[in-house]
Structure formats: structure tokens, C-alpha cells
Design an enzyme around this catalytic site. Structure first.
Site, mmCIF file in Angstrom:
data_model
loop_
_atom_site.group_PDB
_atom_site.id
_atom_site.type_symbol
_atom_site.label_atom_id
_atom_site.label_comp_id
_atom_site.label_asym_id
_atom_site.label_seq_id
_atom_site.Cartn_x
_atom_site.Cartn_y
_atom_site.Cartn_z
ATOM 1 N N GLY A 148 57.646 13.799 36.650
ATOM 2 C CA GLY A 148 56.445 14.828 35.793
ATOM 3 C C GLY A 148 55.450 14.099 34.428
ATOM 4 O O GLY A 148 55.834 13.955 34.049
ATOM 5 N N ALA A 149 56.210 12.575 34.799
ATOM 6 C CA ALA A 149 55.651 11.430 33.599
ATOM 7 C C ALA A 149 54.399 10.913 33.769
ATOM 8 O O ALA A 149 53.823 10.214 33.370
ATOM 9 C CB ALA A 149 56.497 10.581 33.885
ATOM 10 N N GLY A 150 53.850 12.133 34.903
ATOM 11 C CA GLY A 150 52.116 11.083 35.493
ATOM 12 C C GLY A 150 52.086 9.896 36.518
ATOM 13 O O GLY A 150 51.087 8.956 35.743
ATOM 14 N N SER A 186 53.068 9.089 39.193
ATOM 15 C CA SER A 186 52.906 10.271 40.447
ATOM 16 C C SER A 186 53.829 9.852 41.778
ATOM 17 O O SER A 186 53.511 9.358 42.432
ATOM 18 C CB SER A 186 51.441 8.654 41.076
ATOM 19 O OG SER A 186 50.226 9.822 40.846
ATOM 20 N N TYR A 192 45.005 22.108 34.959
ATOM 21 C CA TYR A 192 44.209 21.279 35.912
ATOM 22 C C TYR A 192 43.068 21.796 36.514
ATOM 23 O O TYR A 192 42.651 20.612 37.113
ATOM 24 C CB TYR A 192 45.678 20.821 37.366
ATOM 25 C CG TYR A 192 45.215 18.919 37.709
ATOM 26 C CD1 TYR A 192 44.859 17.536 37.508
ATOM 27 C CD2 TYR A 192 43.539 19.243 38.845
ATOM 28 C CE1 TYR A 192 44.034 16.586 38.059
ATOM 29 C CE2 TYR A 192 43.913 17.786 39.775
ATOM 30 C CZ TYR A 192 44.050 16.674 39.268
ATOM 31 O OH TYR A 192 43.096 15.900 40.162
ATOM 32 N N SER A 223 54.910 12.026 42.772
ATOM 33 C CA SER A 223 54.643 12.597 43.891
ATOM 34 C C SER A 223 53.330 12.233 45.206
ATOM 35 O O SER A 223 53.691 12.199 46.538
ATOM 36 C CB SER A 223 53.984 14.425 43.661
ATOM 37 O OG SER A 223 52.431 13.895 43.140
ATOM 38 N N HIS A 267 40.360 11.513 35.417
ATOM 39 C CA HIS A 267 40.088 13.431 35.534
ATOM 40 C C HIS A 267 38.172 12.954 36.329
ATOM 41 O O HIS A 267 37.015 13.835 36.857
ATOM 42 C CB HIS A 267 39.941 14.471 34.614
ATOM 43 C CG HIS A 267 40.998 14.696 34.795
ATOM 44 N ND1 HIS A 267 41.808 15.388 34.749
ATOM 45 C CD2 HIS A 267 41.881 14.071 34.046
ATOM 46 C CE1 HIS A 267 42.563 16.291 34.499
ATOM 47 N NE2 HIS A 267 42.955 15.335 33.870
ATOM 48 N N ASP A 275 45.742 9.009 43.300
ATOM 49 C CA ASP A 275 47.365 8.680 43.457
ATOM 50 C C ASP A 275 47.587 7.726 44.798
ATOM 51 O O ASP A 275 48.364 7.227 44.703
ATOM 52 C CB ASP A 275 47.933 9.867 43.151
ATOM 53 C CG ASP A 275 48.006 10.668 41.439
ATOM 54 O OD1 ASP A 275 46.514 9.595 41.117
ATOM 55 O OD2 ASP A 275 48.209 11.073 41.411
HETATM 56 C C1 GLA Z 1 46.381 13.593 38.827
HETATM 57 C C2 GLA Z 1 45.557 13.704 39.920
HETATM 58 C C3 GLA Z 1 44.514 12.670 40.377
HETATM 59 C C4 GLA Z 1 43.520 12.429 39.344
HETATM 60 C C5 GLA Z 1 44.441 12.552 38.054
HETATM 61 C C6 GLA Z 1 43.737 12.820 36.840
HETATM 62 O O1 GLA Z 1 46.989 11.742 38.874
HETATM 63 O O2 GLA Z 1 46.603 13.991 41.479
HETATM 64 O O3 GLA Z 1 44.528 12.795 41.257
HETATM 65 O O4 GLA Z 1 42.840 13.971 39.214
HETATM 66 O O5 GLA Z 1 45.093 13.629 37.876
HETATM 67 O O6 GLA Z 1 43.366 11.514 36.717
#
Ligand code: GLA
Length: 393
Positions: free
Chosen positions: A128-130, A132, A228, A134, A42, A178
Site C-alpha cells: 500500500g506504499a505505492g 508496486s 484511480y 502487487s 498517470h 509497474d
Molecule cells: C499505479 C499503476 C500504474 C500507474 C501508476 C501511476 O502504480 O499500477 O500503472 O498508472 O499508478 O503512475
């Protein structure tokens, strides 16, 4: 039995599907990876520091062009097809199609006309696992369009187009980490980037006898995007208040805890905690890369736990399942640190574990997690890999 590597299997499958669907051969193959973020969460949309790396979980795309005004895309893993009229780019009720339409609009905004196209894609990045998935979709798709239309766009232009589309079309007010990572990643390296001026450098990831392991809570809370966006709005509000004190300040990353505490600005409690998190997280990124350079692996673990504390209590983007997965690691002497990774409200934790007992530790964690919340978590042993590129067919 011969084991076929997952990438080759995926490529063969999309090639077969491409022929079946479109009755022709593809012109190009594009690979775009997901990412991990070692630390610096973040901070990207706060013009701060991040330390991500591209991973060997990837999205593969096949593309060909045609003389029509229509784009046809098949998402193999979802078994869904979309037909997009390039002269009439509109939002649909399907999120993956919207990512593509949003990008096609970006080409249009730039005054670049596109040929009709066919595309098939597939991925092993968990959704959806973080990690990226997308951004991989955006970067891989934009790279494919760039190539088949011979547009010569640079990687930063693709980052900007995705970022702009996220803000204006997808209504996700994120940063650039990302897309940057998916496009600029390098084998075995992480990247220390200052999101304020986009300067970055590559660094070796030498974790000695430790490894990075991802654990997926397998939950994704409903408010993932709204939460977010709420944080991003709060950070804007913090900057507004800071500007009353110093009109030159453009981001939280330009200030420090002393200013927050003593400049006489009126802070609602939540804003003060958000600001403190961002300031401290930026410091942790620097400390982390220093410790990595000095081979101080113990310190890396401590910083991961500190980051999680901030994400849980100050920035408040964690959730009970993420907290549990992190807490379960605390009394294990073979785990040096853990924290939630990515946007939060679900998804993965990133863990620093002793390499020679990774399987045993993850199995124990997964079964304890199951006992407590009734959900089957998943583990991923990732390898740091190259960024997106067009591959030989
Ligand atoms: C997501 C967003 C990124 C970043 C992270 C948190 O992955 O796409 O731009 O803000 O959250 O660090």
C-alpha cells in the site's frame, strides 16, 4: 553479532517454511522487485512517458511442481495459505489470492496447461506504499509458473497477461509501468519508456551528492482503487472528445495544450485539468531525463515539485497527508524536491535529499508529520536494482 542481509534471511525463512509445509525441497527461487517512479505519473495508461526503476525491495518465491491439479500457495508475511483448484479458477474474498487466480486464468486463456504446484512467498516491499508490491506478486508468480512448466513466455507476454488480468479480473484499469519495471529493471539504471509503442532505453541515475528517499504517509484511503479507475475513465472520455476534433487521436499524449484550448471542444473543467496534467507531465519526463544527463540536480527537484502540483491540483489524486509530507520539505535547503508517487490517495512521497544529512532530515520530517496528523511515517533508503529473475537455489 553477525548481521544477516535481509534478502538472505527472507530466503532462508521461506526455504524452512517450504520444507515444513510441503515436506519437499523447492525447485526454483524467483525474485521480483518493487519499483520507484522518478517522474511520469498517470501517464502510462495514457500512452505517455514514464521514468521508473526497479528497487532492492523485493518479493521472493519458492516453487515446486506436482502431478495434481491443485496449486498451494503460502503467503508467509500474512501467514495465510490458499489451495487453488486449477480446473475451477474463481474469485475469492482474498485480494492476494485473486492476483494469483487472475494470472492462472491468463495461462488458461492462452491455452497453456499448468502442472499442480507448491509455492511460498515473502517480501519486504511495503504494502500500500505505492511501490508496486502487487506487480511484484504478479511478475514473480507468472515467472515461476513460466519456468516450472517450461513455457518460454517472454517478459512482454507476462506484462500483457498481468495487465489483462488487472483489467478483466481485478477490475483495476491501470497501465503497464509497474509490471514493465519489475521485469525489465537494471542495476543503477532508470528506464525511459514510451508506453505508446513500448520503446525504452536505460539511463544512469547520477544524483551527485543527493539521494532518493521514500517517505511513507502510512495512509491508504478507501477510494484508492475507485479514484484511480475514475481517472482512467475520465482520460478515456477526454480521448472521445478529442476524436470529434481529430478522429486519428488515440490518446491524450498525442495532443497538446494548444489543441485543448483552441480546438473548440467543450470541456468540463475537471477534464480540461486532467488533460493538461498528462500533457505537462509527459514534457516533464523529457525535461527530467535531460536534466539528469546534464547533471542539473536542481532542475530535477523543481520538476518533482511541479509534478506534485499537477497531481494535487489538476489530476487530483493526492491527499492531505501526501500534501503535508511534500509541504514540510519546502523550506528545507537540503531537499531539492518532492512529490507523491504512484497511483495516489496515500502511499509514499519520493524526495531528493542531500545524502550526508538524510537521516537528520527524515527524522525531522517524520516528527513534524506525527505532530500534525498523529501518524508515524516511515522512510526507505532505496537502491536501484535488477528486474525479476530466476535465481540459483
Ligand atoms: C499505479 C499503476 C500504474 C500507474 C501508476 C501511476 O502504480 O499500477 O500503472 O498508472 O499508478 O503512475
Amino acid at each position: 553479532m553477525k548481521i544477516i542481509p535481509i534478502a538472505i534471511r527472507m530466503i532462508n525463512e521461506i526455504k524452512n517454511r517450504f520444507r515444513l509445509l510441503y515436506n519437499k525441497e523447492a525447485e526454483i527461487l524467483v525474485k521480483a522487485p518493487g519499483r520507484v517512479n522518478l517522474i511520469g505519473e498517470h501517464t502510462d495508461y495514457n500512452a505517455g512517458l514514464v521514468l521508473p526503476a526497479a528497487i532492492d525491495k523485493c518479493m521472493y518465491f519458492l516453487f515446486s511442481s506436482n502431478d495434481s491439479n491443485v496449486g498451494r500457495v503460502y503467503a508467509k508475511d500474512l501467514n495465510k495459505q490458499a489451495t487453488i483448484d486449477l480446473n475451477n479458477l474463481e474469485k475469492t474474498d482474498s485480494v492476494w489470492v485473486n492476483y494469483i487466480v487472475g494470472l492462472l486464468l491468463e495461462f488458461k486463456i492462452k491455452g497453456l496447461s499448468l502442472k499442480g504446484f507448491e509455492c511460498v512467498f515473502s517480501s519486504d516491499i511495503p504494502i500500500g506504499a505505492g511501490m508496486s508490491s502487487s506487480a511484484a506478486l504478479e511478475c514473480g508468480f507468472a515467472m515461476g509458473m513460466n519456468h516450472i512448466n517450461q513455457l518460454n513466455l517472454g517478459s512482454w507476454e507476462i506484462v500483457d497477461m498481468s495487465h489483462h488480468s488487472n483489467h478483466t479480473f481485478m477490475n483495476i484499469y491501470g497501465g503497464i509501468m509497474d509490471q514493465f519495471t519489475s521485469l525489465f529493471g537494471q542495476n543503477d539504471k532508470c528506464m525511459l519508456m514510451n508506453c505508446a509503442d513500448r520503446s525504452f532505453s536505460y539511463h544512469d541515475i547520477d544524483l551527485k551528492e543527493y539521494s532518493i528517499v521514500m517517505l511513507n504517509t502510512n495512509v491508504k484511503h478507501e477510494h484508492t482503487i475507485s479514484g484511480y479507475n475514475e481517472r482512467s475513465a475520465e482520460c478515456k472520455e477526454i480521448v472521445k472528445r478529442l476524436q470529434k476534433f481529430d478522429s486519428d487521436i488515440k490518446s491524450i499524449s498525442e495532443t497538446n495544450n494548444e489543441t485543448i484550448d483552441t480546438a473548440g471542444i467543450e470541456w468540463p473543467d475537471n477534464l480540461k485539468r486532467r488533460a493538461r496534467f498528462v500533457i505537462n507531465e509527459n514534457d516533464r519526463v523529457l525535461e527530467f531525463s535531460r536534466a539528469m544527463k546534464n547533471g542539473d540536480i536542481q532542475k530535477l527537484g523543481e520538476l518533482l515539485y511541479q509534478s506534485h502540483y499537477g497531481l494535487q491540483h489538476l489530476f487530483e489524486v493526492s491527499c492531505p497527508e501526501l500534501n503535508l509530507l511534500v509541504d514540510l520539505t519546502r523550506d528545507n535547503q537540503h531537499i531539492l524536491g518532492a512529490r507523491m508517487m504512484g497511483g495516489g490517495f496515500g502511499g509514499c512521497t519520493i524526495n531528493l535529499m542531500k545524502s550526508d544529512c538524510v537521516e537528520e532530515i527524515t527524522n525531522t520530517l517524520i516528527s513534524k508529520y506525527k505532530e500534525r496528523v498523529g501518524i508515524q511515517a516511515e522512510s526507505y533508503f532505496i537502491k536501484v536494482s535488477d528486474g525479476a529473475h530466476v535465481m540459483m537455489l
